[in-house]
Motif scaffolding. Structure first.
Motif, PDB file in Angstrom:
ATOM      1  N   THR A  35       0.823  -1.208   0.000  1.00  0.00           N
ATOM      2  CA  THR A  35       0.000   0.000   0.000  1.00  0.00           C
ATOM      3  C   THR A  35       0.862   1.265   0.000  1.00  0.00           C
ATOM      4  OG1 THR A  35      -1.612   1.293   1.271  1.00  0.00           O
ATOM      5  CG2 THR A  35      -0.226  -0.198   2.536  1.00  0.00           C
ATOM      6  N   ARG A 114       1.943  -5.279  -6.625  1.00  0.00           N
ATOM      7  CA  ARG A 114       1.705  -3.828  -6.703  1.00  0.00           C
ATOM      8  C   ARG A 114       2.362  -3.183  -7.923  1.00  0.00           C
ATOM      9  NH1 ARG A 114       3.354   0.490  -2.036  1.00  0.00           N
ATOM     10  NH2 ARG A 114       3.294   2.352  -3.344  1.00  0.00           N
ATOM     11  N   LEU A 186      -4.120  -8.340  -4.142  1.00  0.00           N
ATOM     12  CA  LEU A 186      -4.255  -7.319  -5.195  1.00  0.00           C
ATOM     13  C   LEU A 186      -4.488  -7.950  -6.574  1.00  0.00           C
ATOM     14  CD1 LEU A 186      -1.510  -4.671  -4.212  1.00  0.00           C
ATOM     15  CD2 LEU A 186      -3.968  -4.563  -3.812  1.00  0.00           C
ATOM     16  N   ASP A 230      -8.810  -3.675  -5.517  1.00  0.00           N
ATOM     17  CA  ASP A 230      -7.993  -2.778  -6.350  1.00  0.00           C
ATOM     18  C   ASP A 230      -6.810  -2.215  -5.591  1.00  0.00           C
ATOM     19  OD1 ASP A 230      -9.566  -3.178  -8.482  1.00  0.00           O
ATOM     20  OD2 ASP A 230     -10.796  -1.377  -8.178  1.00  0.00           O
ATOM     21  N   ARG A 231      -7.054  -1.857  -4.336  1.00  0.00           N
ATOM     22  CA  ARG A 231      -5.955  -1.290  -3.548  1.00  0.00           C
ATOM     23  C   ARG A 231      -6.151  -1.579  -2.073  1.00  0.00           C
ATOM     24  NH1 ARG A 231      -6.736   3.699  -1.235  1.00  0.00           N
ATOM     25  NH2 ARG A 231      -4.550   4.239  -1.509  1.00  0.00           N
ATOM     26  N   HIS A 233      -5.171  -0.157   1.987  1.00  0.00           N
ATOM     27  CA  HIS A 233      -4.917   1.133   2.636  1.00  0.00           C
ATOM     28  C   HIS A 233      -4.135   0.936   3.931  1.00  0.00           C
ATOM     29  CE1 HIS A 233      -8.220  -0.116   5.212  1.00  0.00           C
ATOM     30  NE2 HIS A 233      -8.981  -0.261   4.149  1.00  0.00           N
TER      31      HIS A 233
END
Ligand code: UD1
Length: 429
Positions: A35, A114, A186, A230-231, A233
């Motif tokens: 992240t 990522r 991811l 998608d992502r 945090h």
């Protein structure tokens, strides 16, 4: 080079605070690569491996800010570290760093997921067996990665991102499960990991990843399901207590006799070792806040134990158990099933007077009446601490060389044992 000097024969009495688990802290720190927001980890143990991983992550562009108490400041509460991988500046993990700590190979999962590409050095040889990386490579291929081996590096690419898939491990691997789980968070779609490792550290990582926004079910069972997002945090997470440190001090107490409370130990992570310890003759009492181990005068019974993946008896406690039963009233058999060549401590324990015969993966340990202090050295982390345990019960002085192995995995070892009455000191230089 530092050495540890122990004068044996003292009972252990008192309280030992259990530190955060090395084997959980390392993958949790690596998860920060997933992240661009800040991952805050509490209860991180102050260990050489953690310091090295900070450097390795720093090389990729992760800012590591230590907020908690530093070494030498009062107490044993771990550090709080803020890890921010806002920008990944380098996707290569070079040989000179990866070769020093095998777990740093695990950056391959998050970097690939990522960034879509990474080059990670093969970890190289290891004192406890060959430890290949084929399971990691096959798992990442199952998620759509293209992988080549080039000049000692694993070169992994997924230009359009990873896609969910079915990963079935041929054997249980802790590291490969960590990596597959991190990479799949991811990936596009669902990933199912079969024959996953069930170690508590896997559950700890899954809990942290979930706090970061990952969708994971089944961690702690043989089948883990991950819905890619998608992502991820930022999040805050406290590292779980170290079950290997807990078992080590529990065995040390049984070895010397005495009465020690292992404060903060998480009982459900160490049931197999505690069952073995009860069989050997120690009194073990578990509570919500820790484990109390006592042995007063009674002899030690021999045992037959086989190492196994969790929830079995951990390979990381095999050497310590061997030290303990070297003083048992009878013959024990210890079978190592996880790593070949994880018996490097045998010849050193023999220097202290232990009677151990090796036949393939089985060690036959005939209990002796007494051990006698000597100069010894060890080739890995768990082996070194087994020599400390033996030294605590040996007559006279034991000097353990190559203490850097201990510093990789045991926080404040001399202070913790010394606080319970052991005569133990570090000789520097
Ligand atoms: C982790 C622990 C280590 C512990 C071990 C087993 C960390 C930082 N380290 O190591 O302390 O002793 O689990 O509980 O958490 N294997 C392959 N191919 C692969 C990967 C593994 O053949 O690609 C084999 C290994 O050689 C070994 C077995 O699988 O024989 C289990 O190893 P694994 O669980 O992967 O150990 P690590 O994750 O390296």
């Amino acid at each position: 080079m530092d050495r540890i000097c122990i004068t044996g024969g003292q009972q252990l009495n008192g309280t030992i605070a259990i530190s955060g688990a090395k084997n959980a802290a390392l993958p949790l720190m690596i998860a920060s690569l997933l992240t661009d927001e800040t991952l805050t980890l509490d209860n991180v143990p102050r260990l050489a491996d953690v310091a090295l991983l900070k450097r390795i992550l720093g090389n990729h562009g992760v800012d590591c800010l230590v907020k908690g108490k530093r070494a030498g400041q009062n107490g044993v509460a771990g550090e709080t570290i803020e890890l921010s991988a806002n920008e990944i500046v380098d996707t290569t993990a070079p040989y000179d760093l990866v070769s020093r700590m095998r777990a740093s190979f695990w950056v391959i999962g998050p970097l690939l997921a990522r960034m879509g590409a990474t080059r990670v050095s093969l970890p190289g040889g290891c004192a406890i067996g060959t430890r290949p990386v084929d399971f990691f490579i096959d798992a990442l291929k199952d998620l759509g990665a293209e992988i080549d081996i080039d000049a000692g590096y694993v070169v992994a690419r997924a230009p359009r991102g990873l896609t969910g898939g079915r990963i079935t491990f041929p054997h249980i691997s802790v590291g490969a499960t960590h990596v597959a789980m991190m990479a799949a968070t991811l990936a596009r779609g669902e990933t199912v990991i079969e024959n996953a490792a069930r170690e508590p550290e896997i559950v700890d990582l899954a809990t942290c990843l979930t706090r970061m926004g990952a969708e994971i079910t089944g961690a702690g069972t043989p089948t883990i399901r991950i819905q890619g997002v998608d992502r991820l945090h930022g999040a805050r997470h406290a590292v779980m207590p170290d079950r290997i440190e807990t078992g080590t001090y529990a065995f040390a107490t049984a070895m010397t006799g005495g009465d020690v409370f292992l404060e903060g130990a998480q009982v459900d992570t160490i049931e197999a070792p505690l069952t073995v310890l009860r069989g050997i003759g120690a009194d073990v009492e578990t509570t919500n806040s820790g484990v109390r181990v006592r042995r007063n005068g009674a002899g030690l019974a021999p045992v037959d134990v086989e190492t196994a993946p969790f929830p079995g008896f951990p390979t990381d406690l095999q050497a310590q158990l061997m030290a303990l039963v070297s003083r048992a009233d009878g013959t024990s058999h210890l079978r190592e099933t996880i790593f070949e060549n994880r018996f490097m401590h045998v010849q050193e324990l023999a220097r202290l007077g232990a009677d151990i015969h090796l036949d393939g993966q089985v060690a036959t340990v005939r209990g002796v009446d007494r051990l006698k202090g000597a100069e010894v050295m060890a080739t890995d982390l768990r082996a070194s601490v087994s020599l400390v345990i033996a030294g605590l019960a040996a007559e006279g002085e034991t000097v353990v060389n190559r203490v850097y192995h201990l510093d990789r995995g045991f926080e404040q070892l001399e202070a913790k044992l010394g606080g319970c009455g052991a005569e133990i000191e570090r000789l520097t230089g």
